[in-house]
Design a protein around this motif. Structure first.
Motif, short mmCIF file in Angstrom:
data_model
loop_
_atom_site.label_atom_id
_atom_site.label_comp_id
_atom_site.label_asym_id
_atom_site.label_seq_id
_atom_site.Cartn_x
_atom_site.Cartn_y
_atom_site.Cartn_z
N GLN A 1 1.87 -6.49 -8.03
CA GLN A 1 1.89 -7.39 -9.18
C GLN A 1 0.59 -7.29 -9.99
O GLN A 1 0.61 -7.39 -11.21
N SER A 2 -0.52 -7.10 -9.28
CA SER A 2 -1.80 -6.87 -9.94
C SER A 2 -2.78 -6.33 -8.91
O SER A 2 -2.54 -6.42 -7.71
N GLY A 3 -3.88 -5.77 -9.40
CA GLY A 3 -4.88 -5.22 -8.50
C GLY A 3 -4.83 -3.71 -8.42
O GLY A 3 -4.05 -3.06 -9.14
N SER A 4 -5.63 -3.15 -7.53
CA SER A 4 -5.80 -1.70 -7.45
C SER A 4 -5.67 -1.22 -6.01
O SER A 4 -6.14 -1.88 -5.08
N ILE A 5 -5.03 -0.05 -5.84
CA ILE A 5 -4.96 0.64 -4.56
C ILE A 5 -5.36 2.08 -4.82
O ILE A 5 -4.70 2.79 -5.58
N SER A 6 -6.46 2.53 -4.22
CA SER A 6 -6.89 3.91 -4.44
C SER A 6 -7.01 4.65 -3.12
O SER A 6 -7.44 4.09 -2.11
N GLU B 1 -6.22 6.41 -8.05
CA GLU B 1 -5.43 5.20 -8.18
C GLU B 1 -3.96 5.48 -7.88
O GLU B 1 -3.36 6.41 -8.41
N MET B 2 -3.38 4.64 -7.02
CA MET B 2 -2.00 4.86 -6.59
C MET B 2 -1.05 3.72 -6.96
O MET B 2 0.15 3.81 -6.67
N SER B 3 -1.53 2.67 -7.58
CA SER B 3 -0.72 1.47 -7.78
C SER B 3 0.58 1.74 -8.52
O SER B 3 1.59 1.07 -8.28
N SER B 4 0.58 2.71 -9.42
CA SER B 4 1.77 2.99 -10.22
C SER B 4 2.64 4.09 -9.63
O SER B 4 3.71 4.39 -10.17
N ILE C 1 0.83 -1.20 0.00
CA ILE C 1 0.00 0.00 0.00
C ILE C 1 0.87 1.25 0.00
O ILE C 1 0.58 2.24 -0.68
N ALA C 2 1.98 1.20 0.74
CA ALA C 2 2.88 2.36 0.83
C ALA C 2 3.78 2.51 -0.39
O ALA C 2 4.46 3.53 -0.53
#
Length: 224
Positions: free
Chosen positions: A64-69, A74-77, A57-58
């Motif tokens: 590797q896959s999925g979403s963190i918002s 969206e913050m995954s990248s 999350i940090a």
């Protein structure tokens, strides 16, 4: 599996997250949410995947896959500093203070000159630190170090605070003091996600929790 919350109330949503190290998947298909002004726990035994989850999350390990918002963004990248700029702060296990710096210097590392009242709010939350401002972090007790570590994260003005094993190694009376401070953060509107092995401590501070085992969310309770 996850507990549903109204999108307008959410500060964090994790959806079908896979994360790990060197191509090895540790966190598996995990879903989780944290609302504004809510303390949520991730509980599990040592090695269950709690720290990996928090680190993903940090942005400290790759997704590797999925979403963190965060608040719908969206913050995954994003790199870790990008996530901090978006409103995330982390207190890693052990606090990781600069031992050769004083309490005041550690707290001021992330402080913006235009927003010094953040420092005042830390001393209001942890008045014990006022008399320790000129003491070197390496001379502090475990509880004092944890207070400084949390304060250093709070001066960033986060929307979401991540705490990794905050009660680890602390005496029972110090855990109670820390729990009292964390519960006070609810009123400020900060969302808090706590990774904890100590279920009793989680019961003191969390409004609900997710159980994790072998990197997967295996259960939850929304009435702690």
């Amino acid at each position: 599996m996850h507990i549903l919350a109204k999108p307008s109330e959410e500060v964090l949503r994790v959806t079908r997250l896979d994360a790990g190290y060197g191509g090895i998947r540790v966190v598996r298909d995990a879903n989780l949410s944290v609302n504004v002004g809510e303390v949520v726990g991730i509980v599990g035994r040592n090695g269950a995947g709690k720290t990996t989850f928090i680190s993903a999350i940090a942005g400290l390990i790759p997704v590797q896959s999925g979403s963190i918002s965060l608040s719908g963004v969206e913050m995954s990248s994003l790199r870790p500093n990008g996530r901090v700029a978006a409103g995330l702060a982390i207190v890693p296990s052990g606090g990781r203070l600069f031992k050769s710096l004083t309490v005041a210097e550690n707290l001021s590392i992330g402080l913006r000159r235009t927003d010094p009242q953040k420092l005042d709010s830390v001393y209001a939350l942890f008045p014990e630190l006022m008399s320790l401002r000129q003491r070197y972090a390496g001379k502090l007790s475990g509880g004092e170090r944890q207070m400084v570590a949390i304060g250093r994260a709070l001066v960033l003005g986060p929307r979401l605070l991540l705490l990794d094993e905050p009660s680890e190694g602390l005496a029972p009376v110090v855990r109670l003091r820390l729990a009292e401070a964390i519960k006070l953060l609810r009123a400020s509107g900060i969302g808090v996600l706590v990774a904890e092995q100590n279920v009793r401590f989680a019961e003191l501070i969390c409004q609900r929790w997710y159980a994790i085992d072998k990197g997967s969310i295996v259960g939850w309770d929304n009435s702690l």
